[in-house]
Design an enzyme around this catalytic site. Sequence first.
Site, PDB file in Angstrom:
ATOM      1  N   ALA A 143       2.195  -0.912  -0.088  1.00 13.26           N
ATOM      2  CA  ALA A 143       1.986   0.302   0.207  1.00 13.26           C
ATOM      3  C   ALA A 143       0.784   0.814   1.134  1.00 13.26           C
ATOM      4  CB  ALA A 143       2.380   1.146  -0.700  1.00 13.26           C
ATOM      5  N   THR A 160       0.116   3.491   4.765  1.00 12.10           N
ATOM      6  CA  THR A 160      -0.520   4.868   4.655  1.00 12.10           C
ATOM      7  C   THR A 160      -0.808   5.608   6.114  1.00 12.10           C
ATOM      8  OG1 THR A 160      -2.626   3.937   4.132  1.00 12.10           O
ATOM      9  CG2 THR A 160      -0.949   4.699   2.276  1.00 12.10           C
ATOM     10  N   ARG A 217      -0.296   4.568  -6.141  1.00 15.57           N
ATOM     11  CA  ARG A 217      -1.353   4.871  -7.023  1.00 15.57           C
ATOM     12  C   ARG A 217      -2.452   5.497  -6.667  1.00 15.57           C
ATOM     13  NH1 ARG A 217       1.626   0.504  -7.735  1.00 15.57           N
ATOM     14  NH2 ARG A 217       2.929   0.501  -9.633  1.00 15.57           N
ATOM     15  N   GLN A 235       5.857  -5.848  -0.236  1.00 17.65           N
ATOM     16  CA  GLN A 235       6.296  -5.131  -1.528  1.00 17.65           C
ATOM     17  C   GLN A 235       6.958  -4.001  -1.146  1.00 17.65           C
ATOM     18  OE1 GLN A 235       3.315  -5.247  -5.161  1.00 17.65           O
ATOM     19  NE2 GLN A 235       2.059  -5.455  -3.148  1.00 17.65           N
ATOM     20  N   HIS A 274      10.723  -6.377  -3.034  1.00 21.85           N
ATOM     21  CA  HIS A 274      11.342  -5.524  -3.691  1.00 21.85           C
ATOM     22  C   HIS A 274      12.257  -4.518  -2.928  1.00 21.85           C
ATOM     23  CE1 HIS A 274       6.941  -4.732  -6.019  1.00 21.85           C
ATOM     24  NE2 HIS A 274       7.848  -5.766  -6.441  1.00 21.85           N
ATOM     25  N   CYS A 313      26.290  -0.549  -3.714  1.00 21.37           N
ATOM     26  CA  CYS A 313      27.156  -0.494  -5.016  1.00 21.37           C
ATOM     27  C   CYS A 313      26.276  -1.457  -5.993  1.00 21.37           C
ATOM     28  CB  CYS A 313      28.355  -0.915  -4.964  1.00 21.37           C
ATOM     29  SG  CYS A 313      29.449  -0.711  -6.425  1.00 21.37           S
ATOM     30  N   SER A 318      -2.604  -2.765  -4.429  1.00 19.44           N
ATOM     31  CA  SER A 318      -3.344  -2.739  -5.679  1.00 19.44           C
ATOM     32  C   SER A 318      -3.125  -4.247  -6.615  1.00 19.44           C
ATOM     33  CB  SER A 318      -2.997  -1.610  -6.593  1.00 19.44           C
ATOM     34  OG  SER A 318      -1.786  -1.657  -7.062  1.00 19.44           O
TER      35      SER A 318
HETATM   36  N1  APR Z   1      -5.946   0.425   4.077  1.00 18.96           N
HETATM   37  C1  APR Z   1      -6.340  -0.399   3.126  1.00 18.96           C
HETATM   38  N2  APR Z   1      -5.965  -0.178   1.667  1.00 18.96           N
HETATM   39  C2  APR Z   1      -5.272   1.172   1.472  1.00 18.96           C
HETATM   40  C3  APR Z   1      -4.790   1.987   2.279  1.00 18.96           C
HETATM   41  C4  APR Z   1      -5.385   1.614   3.888  1.00 18.96           C
HETATM   42  N3  APR Z   1      -5.050   2.592   4.725  1.00 18.96           N
HETATM   43  N4  APR Z   1      -4.165   3.035   1.882  1.00 18.96           N
HETATM   44  C5  APR Z   1      -4.183   2.905   0.585  1.00 18.96           C
HETATM   45  N5  APR Z   1      -4.940   1.673   0.462  1.00 18.96           N
HETATM   46  C6  APR Z   1      -5.011   0.796  -0.887  1.00 18.96           C
HETATM   47  C7  APR Z   1      -4.999   1.746  -2.146  1.00 18.96           C
HETATM   48  O1  APR Z   1      -6.629   1.916  -2.535  1.00 18.96           O
HETATM   49  C8  APR Z   1      -4.390   0.969  -3.154  1.00 18.96           C
HETATM   50  O2  APR Z   1      -5.244  -0.034  -3.847  1.00 18.96           O
HETATM   51  O3  APR Z   1      -3.837   0.168  -1.046  1.00 18.96           O
HETATM   52  C9  APR Z   1      -3.276   0.075  -2.494  1.00 18.96           C
HETATM   53  C10 APR Z   1      -1.968   0.515  -2.550  1.00 18.96           C
HETATM   54  O4  APR Z   1      -1.664   0.215  -4.027  1.00 18.96           O
HETATM   55  P1  APR Z   1      -0.285   0.846  -4.773  1.00 18.96           P
HETATM   56  O5  APR Z   1      -0.261   2.363  -4.388  1.00 18.96           O
HETATM   57  O6  APR Z   1      -0.385   0.322  -6.073  1.00 18.96           O
HETATM   58  O7  APR Z   1       0.763   0.160  -4.036  1.00 18.96           O
HETATM   59  P2  APR Z   1       1.488  -1.188  -4.130  1.00 18.96           P
HETATM   60  O8  APR Z   1       0.217  -2.278  -4.352  1.00 18.96           O
HETATM   61  O9  APR Z   1       2.172  -1.588  -2.893  1.00 18.96           O
HETATM   62  O10 APR Z   1       2.424  -1.277  -5.361  1.00 18.96           O
HETATM   63  C11 APR Z   1       3.233  -2.474  -5.917  1.00 18.96           C
HETATM   64  O11 APR Z   1       4.300  -1.009  -7.373  1.00 18.96           O
HETATM   65  O12 APR Z   1       5.625   1.034  -7.826  1.00 18.96           O
HETATM   66  C12 APR Z   1       5.488  -0.257  -7.344  1.00 18.96           C
HETATM   67  O13 APR Z   1       7.609  -1.137  -6.210  1.00 18.96           O
HETATM   68  C13 APR Z   1       6.212  -0.399  -6.079  1.00 18.96           C
HETATM   69  O14 APR Z   1       5.917  -2.067  -4.484  1.00 18.96           O
HETATM   70  C14 APR Z   1       5.220  -1.359  -5.205  1.00 18.96           C
HETATM   71  C15 APR Z   1       4.638  -1.933  -6.291  1.00 18.96           C
END
Ligand code: APR
Length: 264
Positions: free
Chosen positions: A28, A32, A40, A105, A123, A131, A208
């Site tokens: 994710a 952003t 997270r 993801q 994901h 459905c 993460s």
């Molecule tokens: N550049 C670099 N890193 C970034 C940026 C950015 N612009 N923005 C956020 N981050 C980092 C955050 O510091 C964090 O470590 O990206 C990471 C995002 O981690 P998560 O929010 O945990 O997202 P993700 O790793 O995709 O989660 C995995 O968890 O909830 C489930 O299905 C959902 O696919 C998701 C999975």
Amino acid sequence: MQAMPGYDAPGLVELLRTSRRAVAFTGAGISTESGIPDFRSPGGVWTRYDPSEYTFDRYVASAQVRANSWAMRREFFAHNAQPNAAHRALAQLEEAGHAAGVITQNIDGLHQLAGSSPVVEVHGTAREVMCIGLAPRDGTPDGCGFTAPYTWGEEQVEAGDPDPHCPVCGGLVKSATVSFGQMLFPGVVQQAVELVSAADLVIAVGSSLQVFPAADLPVQGVKAGAALVIINDEPTPLDGIADLVVRGRAAEVLGPAVAEALES
Ligand code: APR
């Protein structure tokens, strides 16, 4: 591996320039900078919604959870997000013959909009609904095969139905994503394993790296002989096995690094 700041982290451009079968593994954090919150970080989705409320079994059991899910998804799509420089850089790397595709993801479809292909959505995708049947069990959708664009569901909700059901068999309808407690879609993991096992470089961006089995994919790439670069705002559990850790924003790092790698 000690994290290095900025796109000119020693070796990053060279790794991109010399790779022929790089595979990106994204989370994710790559979206952003397109306005979509991650999960997270402060303000992320799971800091505002309780993930234990949104498991597959809770979705099946509760009409209220299904109604809340439509509201949450509406917020997600409110951004009308577009690919950013990081998504575009990965597509450019592929177009120039340095990369073989993306494993993501993410459910936002931004890699496809940027031109990447193949994009393995481990994901699923929020851009479609499906459905899942009347009473699916063991985290396995058991639907009749009905699918529709996400907007179909939105239109039903806006017309006053908070919990749209399948127009074909009357089953429950869910976004075509993989929720906690849900099995990954058959074949998708196999496609991801094949891609990452043939990689000469895995570029983990904006994740993460703590949700399994997805987060095991970069490890499988390393075991198959690929170098591993991690580009992330904060430390991850895989930093210790990475050849290079770049502490920085995905678009600010990947945009210039790929541009320089493709210059020569
Ligand atoms: N550049 C670099 N890193 C970034 C940026 C950015 N612009 N923005 C956020 N981050 C980092 C955050 O510091 C964090 O470590 O990206 C990471 C995002 O981690 P998560 O929010 O945990 O997202 P993700 O790793 O995709 O989660 C995995 O968890 O909830 C489930 O299905 C959902 O696919 C998701 C999975």
